[in-house]
Structures are given as C-alpha cells and as structure tokens.
Design an enzyme around this catalytic site. Sequence first.
Site, PDB file in Angstrom:
ATOM      1  N   LEU A 193       0.835  -1.209   0.000  1.00 57.00           N
ATOM      2  CA  LEU A 193       0.000   0.000   0.000  1.00 57.00           C
ATOM      3  C   LEU A 193       0.869   1.258   0.000  1.00 57.00           C
ATOM      4  O   LEU A 193       1.728   1.422   0.865  1.00 57.00           O
ATOM      5  CB  LEU A 193      -0.924   0.017   1.218  1.00 57.00           C
ATOM      6  N   ARG A 213       2.595  14.645   6.546  1.00 57.40           N
ATOM      7  CA  ARG A 213       3.479  15.086   7.636  1.00 57.40           C
ATOM      8  C   ARG A 213       4.943  15.206   7.219  1.00 57.40           C
ATOM      9  O   ARG A 213       5.758  15.776   7.930  1.00 57.40           O
ATOM     10  CB  ARG A 213       3.342  14.149   8.843  1.00 57.40           C
ATOM     11  N   LYS A 220       6.027  10.532   0.328  1.00 55.43           N
ATOM     12  CA  LYS A 220       6.624   9.922   1.519  1.00 55.43           C
ATOM     13  C   LYS A 220       7.457   8.680   1.195  1.00 55.43           C
ATOM     14  O   LYS A 220       8.623   8.596   1.590  1.00 55.43           O
ATOM     15  CB  LYS A 220       5.533   9.558   2.526  1.00 55.43           C
ATOM     16  N   TYR A 242      44.546  19.818 -11.532  1.00 56.86           N
ATOM     17  CA  TYR A 242      43.274  19.414 -12.130  1.00 56.86           C
ATOM     18  C   TYR A 242      43.566  18.555 -13.348  1.00 56.86           C
ATOM     19  O   TYR A 242      44.305  18.968 -14.257  1.00 56.86           O
ATOM     20  CB  TYR A 242      42.429  20.630 -12.568  1.00 56.86           C
ATOM     21  N   SER A 258      56.655  21.213 -12.681  1.00 56.91           N
ATOM     22  CA  SER A 258      55.649  21.881 -11.855  1.00 56.91           C
ATOM     23  C   SER A 258      54.980  23.004 -12.612  1.00 56.91           C
ATOM     24  O   SER A 258      55.567  23.587 -13.529  1.00 56.91           O
ATOM     25  CB  SER A 258      56.308  22.483 -10.620  1.00 56.91           C
TER      26      SER A 258
HETATM   27  C1  UD1 Z   1      -3.295   1.293   9.900  1.00 59.57           C
HETATM   28  C2  UD1 Z   1      -4.134   0.178  10.516  1.00 59.57           C
HETATM   29  C3  UD1 Z   1      -3.780   0.050  11.983  1.00 59.57           C
HETATM   30  C4  UD1 Z   1      -2.294  -0.210  12.154  1.00 59.57           C
HETATM   31  C5  UD1 Z   1      -1.485   0.877  11.445  1.00 59.57           C
HETATM   32  C6  UD1 Z   1      -0.029   0.498  11.437  1.00 59.57           C
HETATM   33  C7  UD1 Z   1      -6.253   0.074   9.335  1.00 59.57           C
HETATM   34  C8  UD1 Z   1      -7.666   0.480   9.342  1.00 59.57           C
HETATM   35  N1  UD1 Z   1      -5.523   0.482  10.357  1.00 59.57           N
HETATM   36  O1  UD1 Z   1      -3.706   2.500  10.521  1.00 59.57           O
HETATM   37  O2  UD1 Z   1      -4.515  -1.001  12.578  1.00 59.57           O
HETATM   38  O3  UD1 Z   1      -1.955  -0.261  13.528  1.00 59.57           O
HETATM   39  O4  UD1 Z   1      -1.908   1.009  10.084  1.00 59.57           O
HETATM   40  O5  UD1 Z   1       0.730   1.542  10.890  1.00 59.57           O
HETATM   41  O6  UD1 Z   1      -5.823  -0.621   8.435  1.00 59.57           O
HETATM   42  N2  UD1 Z   1      -3.248   3.594   2.427  1.00 59.57           N
HETATM   43  C9  UD1 Z   1      -3.625   3.516   1.105  1.00 59.57           C
HETATM   44  N3  UD1 Z   1      -4.887   3.861   0.771  1.00 59.57           N
HETATM   45  C10 UD1 Z   1      -5.795   4.288   1.682  1.00 59.57           C
HETATM   46  C11 UD1 Z   1      -5.408   4.350   3.030  1.00 59.57           C
HETATM   47  C12 UD1 Z   1      -4.135   3.997   3.377  1.00 59.57           C
HETATM   48  O7  UD1 Z   1      -2.828   3.145   0.249  1.00 59.57           O
HETATM   49  O8  UD1 Z   1      -6.912   4.577   1.289  1.00 59.57           O
HETATM   50  C13 UD1 Z   1      -1.884   3.234   2.790  1.00 59.57           C
HETATM   51  C14 UD1 Z   1      -1.115   4.399   3.319  1.00 59.57           C
HETATM   52  O9  UD1 Z   1      -0.377   5.036   2.300  1.00 59.57           O
HETATM   53  C15 UD1 Z   1      -0.209   3.762   4.354  1.00 59.57           C
HETATM   54  C16 UD1 Z   1      -0.983   2.555   4.832  1.00 59.57           C
HETATM   55  O10 UD1 Z   1      -1.949   2.295   3.847  1.00 59.57           O
HETATM   56  O11 UD1 Z   1       0.993   3.306   3.789  1.00 59.57           O
HETATM   57  C17 UD1 Z   1      -1.621   2.761   6.179  1.00 59.57           C
HETATM   58  O12 UD1 Z   1      -2.538   3.807   6.114  1.00 59.57           O
HETATM   59  P1  UD1 Z   1      -2.784   4.789   7.326  1.00 59.57           P
HETATM   60  O13 UD1 Z   1      -3.887   5.692   6.972  1.00 59.57           O
HETATM   61  O14 UD1 Z   1      -1.517   5.359   7.780  1.00 59.57           O
HETATM   62  O15 UD1 Z   1      -3.334   3.759   8.419  1.00 59.57           O
HETATM   63  P2  UD1 Z   1      -3.333   3.972   9.975  1.00 59.57           P
HETATM   64  O16 UD1 Z   1      -4.427   4.861  10.347  1.00 59.57           O
HETATM   65  O17 UD1 Z   1      -1.962   4.311  10.432  1.00 59.57           O
END
Ligand code: UD1
Length: 502
Positions: A10, A17, A24, A373, A412
């Site tokens: 993902l 942030r 990122k 150089y 030189s």
């Molecule tokens: C998620 C988990 C949480 C876990 C945490 C660990 C869920 C609902 N929650 O929470 O249980 O402890 O990760 O870090 O799964 N992403 C997508 N598409 C989206 C949403 C997210 O690609 O629509 C990707 C983000 O880029 C990221 C990852 O999924 O790499 C996690 O997404 P994020 O929104 O950070 O999840 P958390 O709320 O941290």
Amino acid sequence: MPNNLTVIVLAAGGGTRMKSKTMKVLHPIGGRSMIGHVLKAVASIEPQHVVAVVGHQREQVGPHIHEMLPEAVLAVQETQDGTGHAVRVAVEAVLESGAIDGTVLVAYGDTPLLTGESLAAFAADHEAAQRAVSILSGIVDNPFGYGRIVRNHEGDVEAIVEEKDANRDQREIREINSGILAFDAEFLVEALPKIGNDNAKGEYYLTDTVQLARDAGLTVGAWAIDDVRQTEGANDRAQLADLGRELNQRILTRWMRDGVTIMDPATTWIDADVVLAPDVTLLPGTQLLGATVVAEDAMVGPDCTLKDCEIGSGARVVRAHAELAVIGEGANVGPFSYLRPGSEVRARGKIGAFVETKNSVIGEGAKVPHLSYVGDAEIGEGANIGAGTIVANYDGIKKHRTKVGRHAKTGSNNTFVAPVEIGDGAGTAGGTVVRRDVPPGALAVSSGPQRNIEGWAQKKRPGTAQAEAAAAATAGEPQGERDVSHGGPSGVGQTGSGEEQS
Ligand code: UD1
Ligand code: CA
C-alpha cells in the site's frame, strides 16, 4: 515459499506530515527509497504477484516502483478511502488478469527495516495454522495511533480496534497491529465487499476482516514479531532520521560480523547496496554510498564520501570525495582529493592533496601528487605529473583529451592545453604551457630564459624594507657583475618527484 503468494504493497496515502513535494515512500534512507527497501524484501520471497497500490502523486511513485520491481502490477486508488478499499482495488487488479488463490500478504510502502526473512516466516506461520486472517503484531511501549489487538479470555484474537474507535480499556492494550496482514485469498475476495465505513474515520478498514472472519467461524491469529522496528514507518522527517540511524546501525553490525573493521560506528554511514570484503578498515567519518564496492585490506577514511565507487584491495583513501570512480589495487588517494565521475586510478597509482580529476585514467603506478586538475586525460603507466598542473580540457566550446605517455615526467606548474599528447618518456620544464605534442623522450620548454634586472629593489622601491634587505645582502658587492645566466632549458624545475612528500 508456496508458489501461490500475492503481496500487496500500500502506497497511495499522501504522507502530508513529511511536508515535502516528494512523496513519503520515495524519501531515501540507506541509499534507497523507503518503498525500495520494502520491494526488495518482497522480491526476496519470490511471490507470484506483487501489486502496489498508488494514488497520491502516482506519476512520481508508479515509475519508481517499476524501476525497482518491473514485474509489479500498479493498481490505482483514486481516493484514499481506507486500507480496506486500497486492498480491494489491488485484488481487483489481480483478478483482471486471472485468478487469485493461496495467500495474500499486505504490507505498507513506508517500513524500510522490514526484511524478507520476517515476511517469509510470517507467511509460513499463517499457512501452517491455516488461518483466514493472520496479523503481524508487536508489543510496543507506546501504542498510540495503532490498531490494538483485542483478545478474549482464551487469548484468541477477536478484533483490531483503531485508536480513534477504541475505548479507554482498549487504549491500554500494548499489542498492536503492525499493518502487515496475511489472508487466505478466497476469504479475502469474499470479505472485502462486506467491509463498511461506519467508524470514527469514515474509512473502509482492512482490519474489519478480523471480525468478518470470526463471524464466519474462521480462524484468526496474530504472530508477534520481537523486532518491532521492522514494522515501523516514517511519517515525518524526525522519524525518517531515526529509522535511518537504526537501518545504518543494522548494516554496520552486519558488516562488522562479516569481518569489516569499523572504528567509529557512530560516524560511519553505509548504504544498503554497498559491498565490503573482509579486512576492510573504515575510519571515522566515512560514508560509503550507492553501489560502492570495497575490496579486502583497503582502508578508507577518515572523512571520506564515496558514491558508486570501486576500491581495489589494499588501496588507501584518506579525506576524499569521489563519485563513479575506480581506485585500483594498492592505490593511494588523498588527503583532500576530489574524484569526479569517470576517474580511474590504476593499481598503485596516486592522487594527492588538492587534486581534482574527472573522466581520466591515472595509469598503473602513475602519480598526480599535488594541487592539480586532471580532466579528460590519460596519464600513462609510471608517469609523474608535477605539482600545480592544470589540464586545460575545455576551450570554451568543446572538451578535448590529453594524453601523457608512459614514464613521462612533467614539471611543476604546467598547463596542458588539450588536445595534446606528451610522448612516452618525455618531459616538460617547470612552468611549461604545453600547446603542441611532445615527442617521446623530448623535453618541452615554453617559458623564456629568465632575465634579472640588478638593483631593481633599491631603485624602484627606495626606503622600503625590501630595499633595505637587498642593500644589506649586496653590501660590498660591485654592481652589475653578478651572474645573470639563470633559466633556460637547464632549469627543468621538477617538483612533485612522486616520492611521498616531495
Ligand atoms: C493502519 C491500521 C492500523 C495499524 C497501522 C499500522 C487500518 C484500518 N488500520 O492505521 O490497525 O496499527 O496502520 O501503521 O488498516 N493507504 C492507502 N490507501 C488508503 C489508506 C491507506 O494506500 O486509502 C496506505 C497508506 O499510504 C499507508 C498505509 O496504507 O501506507 C496505512 O494507512 P494509514 O492511513 O496510515 O493507516 P493507519 O491509520 O496508520
Ligand atoms: Ca500509519
């Protein structure tokens, strides 16, 4: 690994942030992007399919993923509606080109410390236990922000509750969902459309699959990893630096175990793709970057930055900055040397203090010891280039090549105006501006004979300390009778004889 494994990575989230125009997962750490590390770990377990979910800035992320892992399938998630939605998009992309069965692993693109070994062990545990859902969990001191693993009295996993949806008791739980999950593919395909978004974030949570599996009477379990840092992601630059330091320490520890001496691990940085031989010694302040390779018994440092360089066995590199350079066996570089791309110092050659080289070969045993150089040049075997030599390779429009023959000795403060060739065994006098080729064995002299104007200081600078010193030194000497026959071809004026400190 079983031959029916699909890994979904993902990487669609914005990563706001980071406060960066760079996505990122593309931020570098240990010489690779964060997602580059994840893809490398994923590739090492040889899955049948790899699907990367991209969304935010996919025009940046997509090509990078393909560069790192050409066989990866890209699935586009137009809006980031949650991890459940992201995985659904990925599964649909796989289904478009065929069936999906066996095991599906889900990982995130921002966990650079994750290893293929951990992924493999987790997948193996999942398959051995024949679960519908397995969670790679970890026990952490500060679980804030993570989904908590809720277990019943028997210790079985009942649910994953997100931070925002958790009650006070659940927030106390220190076992968290790392985000890395394993699924039985058949179950996942059926469960994904059933996930709703009735929660605090209004997102489709992938973690809801736990509840769905339990409701269907299927097995759910967690595999707790001891090394929780492997599952850590970097959300901002502070976390990125922290993970970078940790990754570096892990890389250094591995090389020290493999026989590399690292005098000061706190100031030594080694990228993930660097390769070192046993008995390499690294002194403080050394950065080995990119695809740098160092052969045995070489000593690098203190204070060197070498990027994409090849260092031969027994070479010595001190306070040097080099990129795309080859330093041969037993060669000597530094201190204070700058080797730009295409520099090659052959075996036992030398590049000394305040010498810059570019796109040049310094032949076997040849020396450019001081203040020079050297660009677009070929210095023959055993040749010695005098101190303060400039290879004028650029005429303002084009770059030209310079060739210095075998065992040539140049004086030189020379300028070699390219294109020019100095023959084998030839020489040049001090201060020569070489504009024409020098035949083998010839001595080139371009500066005129020296003329001394006697008594000049007393006449032109009367009353100064200079004039007084001159008067004192010449007191009693008759004027006009001093030897004026200096200069000329006998004054070859070589320095930089090639001995270590000439
Ligand atoms: C998620 C988990 C949480 C876990 C945490 C660990 C869920 C609902 N929650 O929470 O249980 O402890 O990760 O870090 O799964 N992403 C997508 N598409 C989206 C949403 C997210 O690609 O629509 C990707 C983000 O880029 C990221 C990852 O999924 O790499 C996690 O997404 P994020 O929104 O950070 O999840 P958390 O709320 O941290
Ligand atoms: Ca997160």
